[in-house]
Design an enzyme around this catalytic site. Structure first.
Site, short mmCIF file in Angstrom:
data_model
loop_
_atom_site.label_atom_id
_atom_site.label_comp_id
_atom_site.label_asym_id
_atom_site.label_seq_id
_atom_site.Cartn_x
_atom_site.Cartn_y
_atom_site.Cartn_z
N THR A 124 77.65 100.36 41.88
CA THR A 124 76.73 101.42 42.33
C THR A 124 76.50 101.26 43.82
O THR A 124 75.96 100.23 44.26
CB THR A 124 75.40 101.31 41.56
OG1 THR A 124 75.70 101.40 40.17
CG2 THR A 124 74.45 102.42 41.96
N GLU A 156 79.37 104.01 36.75
CA GLU A 156 79.28 103.48 35.38
C GLU A 156 77.90 103.82 34.81
O GLU A 156 76.89 103.63 35.47
CB GLU A 156 79.45 101.95 35.43
CG GLU A 156 79.35 101.27 34.11
CD GLU A 156 80.34 101.84 33.11
OE1 GLU A 156 81.55 101.70 33.33
OE2 GLU A 156 79.90 102.41 32.10
N PHE A 157 77.88 104.30 33.57
CA PHE A 157 76.61 104.67 32.95
C PHE A 157 76.29 103.84 31.71
O PHE A 157 75.38 104.17 30.96
CB PHE A 157 76.61 106.17 32.58
CG PHE A 157 76.83 107.06 33.77
CD1 PHE A 157 75.81 107.28 34.69
CD2 PHE A 157 78.05 107.67 34.00
CE1 PHE A 157 76.00 108.09 35.81
CE2 PHE A 157 78.26 108.48 35.11
CZ PHE A 157 77.23 108.69 36.01
N LEU A 273 61.25 108.11 26.70
CA LEU A 273 59.83 108.45 26.73
C LEU A 273 58.99 107.36 26.06
O LEU A 273 57.86 107.60 25.69
CB LEU A 273 59.60 109.79 26.02
CG LEU A 273 59.96 111.06 26.79
CD1 LEU A 273 59.67 112.30 25.95
CD2 LEU A 273 59.20 111.16 28.12
N CYS A 283 69.33 97.50 37.22
CA CYS A 283 69.69 98.80 37.83
C CYS A 283 68.52 99.65 38.30
O CYS A 283 68.52 100.10 39.44
CB CYS A 283 70.55 99.59 36.84
SG CYS A 283 72.19 98.86 36.65
N1 LIG Z 1 74.76 95.88 34.54
C1 LIG Z 1 74.67 97.18 34.25
O1 LIG Z 1 74.12 97.57 33.22
C2 LIG Z 1 75.24 98.21 35.19
C3 LIG Z 1 75.38 99.53 34.74
C4 LIG Z 1 75.91 100.48 35.62
C5 LIG Z 1 76.28 100.12 36.91
N2 LIG Z 1 76.11 98.81 37.32
C6 LIG Z 1 76.56 98.47 38.69
O2 LIG Z 1 77.81 97.78 38.57
C7 LIG Z 1 77.89 96.76 39.59
C8 LIG Z 1 78.15 95.41 38.93
O3 LIG Z 1 77.03 95.08 38.13
P1 LIG Z 1 77.07 93.87 37.10
O4 LIG Z 1 75.80 93.93 36.34
O5 LIG Z 1 78.36 93.84 36.38
O6 LIG Z 1 77.04 92.63 38.13
P2 LIG Z 1 77.27 91.08 37.83
O7 LIG Z 1 76.46 90.36 38.83
O8 LIG Z 1 77.07 90.82 36.38
O9 LIG Z 1 78.82 90.85 38.14
C9 LIG Z 1 79.39 90.90 39.41
C10 LIG Z 1 80.60 89.98 39.43
O10 LIG Z 1 81.31 90.16 40.64
C11 LIG Z 1 81.82 88.90 41.05
N3 LIG Z 1 82.16 88.96 42.47
C12 LIG Z 1 81.33 88.96 43.55
N4 LIG Z 1 82.03 89.04 44.69
C13 LIG Z 1 83.35 89.10 44.34
C14 LIG Z 1 84.56 89.20 45.07
N5 LIG Z 1 84.57 89.29 46.40
N6 LIG Z 1 85.73 89.22 44.38
C15 LIG Z 1 85.72 89.14 43.02
N7 LIG Z 1 84.62 89.04 42.28
C16 LIG Z 1 83.43 89.03 42.93
C17 LIG Z 1 80.70 87.94 40.70
O11 LIG Z 1 81.18 86.59 40.63
C18 LIG Z 1 80.25 88.50 39.35
O12 LIG Z 1 80.97 87.90 38.27
C19 LIG Z 1 76.58 96.84 40.37
O13 LIG Z 1 76.77 97.65 41.50
C20 LIG Z 1 75.64 97.51 39.40
O14 LIG Z 1 74.62 98.21 40.05
C21 LIG Z 1 75.62 97.87 36.49
#
Ligand SMILES: NC(=O)c1ccc[n+]([C@@H]2O[C@H](COP(=O)([O-])OP(=O)(O)OC[C@H]3O[C@@H](n4cnc5c(N)ncnc54)[C@H](O)[C@@H]3O)[C@@H](O)[C@H]2O)c1
Length: 485
Positions: A124, A156-157, A273, A283
């Site tokens: 995001t 991603e949702f 709600l 998020c």
């Molecule tokens: N968690 C959710 O429910 C969700 C839902 C929708 C969108 N998002 C978005 O998706 C993104 C990821 O969220 P997440 O919850 O999976 O995060 P997370 O912290 O669980 O995972 C991120 C991963 O990226 C790795 N990483 C960091 N730098 C890196 C690099 N240079 N090369 C390779 N790997 C690297 C980290 O080691 C980690 O394993 C965010 O922007 C978040 O806002 C998350």
């Protein structure tokens, strides 16, 4: 027949793992890449570093088409499509920290193969980041080839806890790019999802009546905005329910009934709600703050979002106010906290209401006993700054407690015999911040959100007394007296 593409997913957290494993399940050849060697070692051994229901089974079913690495040099050149799924945590001022996105984009750029590859942002990121990523690719690629890097935004949702369902049967797939070819290539990648031509796993069946997702193809910047706008709208829907809940407590109405009454209006809809402890997780807080900070860059205030955040913050302090109403001084009191994860069916602790509750209880000198069916091992690593004892069961957590706070609506808590488990408490005060109890067990004082509090009856007298006054966040107002049997 799925056209099998080669896909590399950079970042194997909650989003990257789900994406990688789902794409392998759909028939693509997938490499999951992370800089965290311990994570990659676990995955190589067939273990998952996170808890997500069904993901272990989907991994088993897809194992032949997926491998894990820390090495960009072997993972990037052969990929048709490269996903960026790294974290974008908030900076102290609320803006998203894009350093992981920048690092990932630089590492990708240095290993591009000089032919056309699609780089997809699933993290995001604020509007404009896609263009910025394109520039990083151009500046860091070994050779500069115009139009060789097609940048797509594919927000991603998924919801943690139901990630598989959300990924396999999405409401919509948003693809944003200023390149028609980029969108076409993504349609090929997602063809099994768009056409729903894959065999559904037995453990995540296709829901009855589900046909196919809506494909929303947009400009790059619109796709980036869609993600923030969607999360912000959901966050403010929850805050709206919580604001109405506060008024319900004062006027003697019931937020459950009110939510049902307004949610059955198709223009409003019943979801998001539920009044409670407020939103948490990785998020909503981050994305609402990021949108406000983007507004500030352009001199544009976003008062509705500001208010949604304020209501959410107030909601968390309400929990302690409700506790103080019954226990008064918390110093030396024993308080059980049930649920540490920000919501059920995940071990994710980011921005969990339970965290702030335990921290405040620590400040006020209470003894905290905490329990979570899944998240305790993660809390042991990530919440070392907090002071609490672990309980191995609900019964153990409640033994001798002066009050219990239900902070997460796990089924295990929903299905308890609350009359029985609370009998070992010193004072039988239940603060149910998720409104999961459907009735008040005899002898128990029950506080919920947006409902009239039910105080334990004096010995020998049947039926609970409604409180004659309700104190919420400092204000004391009269409530309608009555008895509930
Ligand atoms: N968690 C959710 O429910 C969700 C839902 C929708 C969108 N998002 C978005 O998706 C993104 C990821 O969220 P997440 O919850 O999976 O995060 P997370 O912290 O669980 O995972 C991120 C991963 O990226 C790795 N990483 C960091 N730098 C890196 C690099 N240079 N090369 C390779 N790997 C690297 C980290 O080691 C980690 O394993 C965010 O922007 C978040 O806002 C998350």
């Amino acid at each position: 027949m799925t056209k099998s593409l080669k896909v590399t997913v950079v970042g194997t957290g909650y989003v990257g793992l789900g994406t990688a494993i789902m794409l392998a399940y759909l028939g693509h050849e997938v490499v999951g890449l992370d800089i965290d060697q311990a994570k990659v070692d676990m995955l190589t051994n067939g273990e998952l570093p996170i808890y997500e229901p069904g993901l272990d089974q989907l991994l088993l079913d897809s194992q032949a088409r997926i491998r894990w690495t820390t090495d960009y040099a072997t993972a990037i050149p052969s990929a048709d499509v490269i996903f960026i799924c790294v974290g974008t945590p908030p900076n102290p001022d609320g803006s998203p920290n894009l350093k992981y996105v920048a690092q990932a984009a630089q590492s990708i750029a240095r290993n591009l193969n000089g032919k056309t590859q699609v780089v997809v942002n699933k993290s995001t990121v604020p509007v404009g980041t896609g263009d910025w990523v394109a520039r990083i690719l151009e500046e860091n690629a070994k050779e500069y080839h115009v139009n060789r890097y097609l940048v797509v935004s594919n927000p991603e949702f998924l919801r943690e806890g139901t990630a598989l369902f959300d990924s396999l049967y999405p409401d919509r797939i948003v693809l944003g790019s200023d390149s028609a070819e980029g969108i076409e290539r993504m349609k090929t990648l997602y063809a099994p999802l768009i056409e729903q031509s894959f065999e559904p796993p037995a453990y995540v069946p296709r829901p009855a009546g589900y046909v196919e997702p809506e494909l929303v193809a947009t400009a790059l910047s619109s796709a980036e905005m869609i993600k923030y706008a969607a999360n912000s709208f959901l966050a403010l829907k929850i805050s709206f329910a919580n604001e109405i809940a506060g008024l319900c407590e004062r006027v003697g109405a019931d937020i459950g009934e009110v939510a049902r009454g307004i949610g059955s209006d198709a223009r409003i809809g019943p979801r998001f709600l539920s009044a409670g402890a407020g939103w948490g997780g990785s998020c909503f807080g981050k994305d609402t703050s990021a949108l406000i900070s983007t507004g500030l860059e352009y001199g544009y205030d976003m008062p509705i979002l500001q208010a949604a955040i304020e209501v959410n913050t107030r909601q968390r302090s309400l929990i302690i106010s409700k506790l103080q109403m019954h226990l008064h001084r918390l110093k030396g009191k024993r308080v059980a906290v049930l649920g540490m994860a920000f919501k059920p069916n995940t071990d994710d602790l980011r921005d969990a209401p339970a965290h702030d509750t335990i921290a405040r209880l620590n400040e006020l000198g209470a003894t905290v006993v905490a329990h979570d069916p899944i998240a305790m091992p993660r809390a042991r690593r990530e919440w070392q700054h907090l002071n609490y004892h672990e309980a191995s069961s609900v019964l153990e957590a409640l033994r001798g407690a002066d009050a219990v706070i239900i902070a997460t609506e796990w089924d295990e808590y929903r299905n308890q015999n609350w009359g029985a488990v609370s009998s070992g408490m010193r004072q039988r005060v239940i603060i149910d911040t998720r409104n999961i109890l459907t009735s008040r067990p005899e002898g128990v004082t029950l506080e919920q959100i947006g409902k009239r509090q039910m105080v334990a009856e004096p010995a020998g007298q049947a039926g609970a007394q409604f409180a004659d006054s309700v104190t919420v966040a400092g204000a004391s107002v009269a409530a309608v007296p009555g008895t509930l049997s």
